[in-house]
Design a protein around this motif. Sequence first.
Motif, PDB file in Angstrom:
ATOM      1  N   UNK A   1      68.304   9.919  36.606  1.00 48.37           N
ATOM      2  CA  UNK A   1      67.078  10.028  37.651  1.00 48.37           C
ATOM      3  C   UNK A   1      67.410  10.894  38.943  1.00 48.37           C
ATOM      4  N   UNK A   2      68.393  10.565  39.653  1.00 42.98           N
ATOM      5  CA  UNK A   2      68.697  11.432  40.607  1.00 42.98           C
ATOM      6  C   UNK A   2      69.133  12.661  40.397  1.00 42.98           C
ATOM      7  N   UNK A   3      69.742  13.099  39.280  1.00 42.13           N
ATOM      8  CA  UNK A   3      70.401  14.402  39.245  1.00 42.13           C
ATOM      9  C   UNK A   3      71.746  14.507  39.995  1.00 42.13           C
ATOM     10  N   UNK A   4      72.252  13.565  40.545  1.00 42.21           N
ATOM     11  CA  UNK A   4      73.570  13.617  41.195  1.00 42.21           C
ATOM     12  C   UNK A   4      74.540  13.542  40.235  1.00 42.21           C
ATOM     13  N   UNK A   5      75.799  14.143  40.730  1.00 41.78           N
ATOM     14  CA  UNK A   5      77.117  14.147  39.660  1.00 41.78           C
ATOM     15  C   UNK A   5      77.862  12.842  39.963  1.00 41.78           C
ATOM     16  N   UNK A   6      77.322  11.973  39.720  1.00 33.94           N
ATOM     17  CA  UNK A   6      78.045  10.267  40.215  1.00 33.94           C
ATOM     18  C   UNK A   6      79.034  10.245  39.059  1.00 33.94           C
ATOM     19  N   UNK A   7      80.026   9.325  39.480  1.00 37.03           N
ATOM     20  CA  UNK A   7      81.098   9.131  38.620  1.00 37.03           C
ATOM     21  C   UNK A   7      80.862   8.053  37.553  1.00 37.03           C
ATOM     22  N   UNK A   8      81.249   8.137  36.505  1.00 38.17           N
ATOM     23  CA  UNK A   8      80.827   7.003  35.382  1.00 38.17           C
ATOM     24  C   UNK A   8      82.089   6.198  34.973  1.00 38.17           C
ATOM     25  N   UNK A   9      81.911   5.002  34.647  1.00 35.20           N
ATOM     26  CA  UNK A   9      82.975   4.108  34.432  1.00 35.20           C
ATOM     27  C   UNK A   9      82.518   3.405  33.236  1.00 35.20           C
TER      28      UNK A   9
END
Length: 332
Positions: free
Chosen positions: A155-163
Amino acid sequence: MKYDREEAYLREKLTDGLHPADVDLWPAVAEHLPDARPARHWRRLCICLAAPLLIAAGVLAGTAEFTNLRENPRPSFAPEANTGYAITYERQYFTLDGDLMAGLVANHNGETAADGTKPASGSMSGSLHPSEKDMRNVYAKAARGYGSWDEMTAATGLPLVQNAVLDAGETDDGSAIALFTDDLPQIPVGTDGRVFMVLPEEYPAGFIPIGRGETPEKLYLRVSKKLGDYRVELMAVAYLGDSPQETATAIFEEKSAGLTWECESYPMANGNTALIPHCTSNPTSMPWTQSVAYFAQDGILYKAICRPTGNWFNASQEDIWAELKVILDGFA
């Protein structure tokens, strides 16, 4: 006083036996020292990180650096800080999805967003929250909740880390964020019916925007999960705008002036390095102060905390750190 060198000399004399005392005198003295000199260029020192390392003063670790502000008070990048510790990293600025930003602005102005999202205030439970200063500057009525961290990332399009480890966890009983809208149902409490309880909408992931301008300046993004006997919280701070990348510093535990710190540099499985502060002055009675880890990735600073689902003292500190490192190794 000529600031850093004389300040360090004074601290040495206060702590090396010139005036011995049962209580550490340095925090009280440090709070009343004169202002530091203007900031000057900060030179970094690179070290080899072949294995976990404990260093009391400062350590460059991948994209983040730990600085003990009691042992290195008033550094050039934090000239007013002399207690707690600092995490320094390379900050980047991001542009949110256009529709999402338009919806945040509409909500902030008291209007319903184009996708039907109503204005809502956000409240984060658990151990990780926005700083007190930022909570005084909330971009009001524009908080968001999501079903998962992955959904919020999209939704944000941010490059958030995934886990993947966190993704496999159970939804936490204590939600990551609760949203309060003006039309929430109210339940009378008591026989007179004059006291009401507002029932919020709860989500396992979500964010609170910060800023007093026309658009928010940054987002606090958070997710909370249960993994067996542990509750894990992850918070990211993402800055918005078109400013160039810059070296930035966040300060933690500055109000716990009596605590002393060392920092463990933990090599994560993805090649990044996490910083795990160890409290050396009160290590057994305050486990919540040292069950956290910090790392930066793609210009975003992250803080993770791992704690037993029941009483903090249901597990040893070593067990908590072991579980925390399992989480850290799950980041892609």
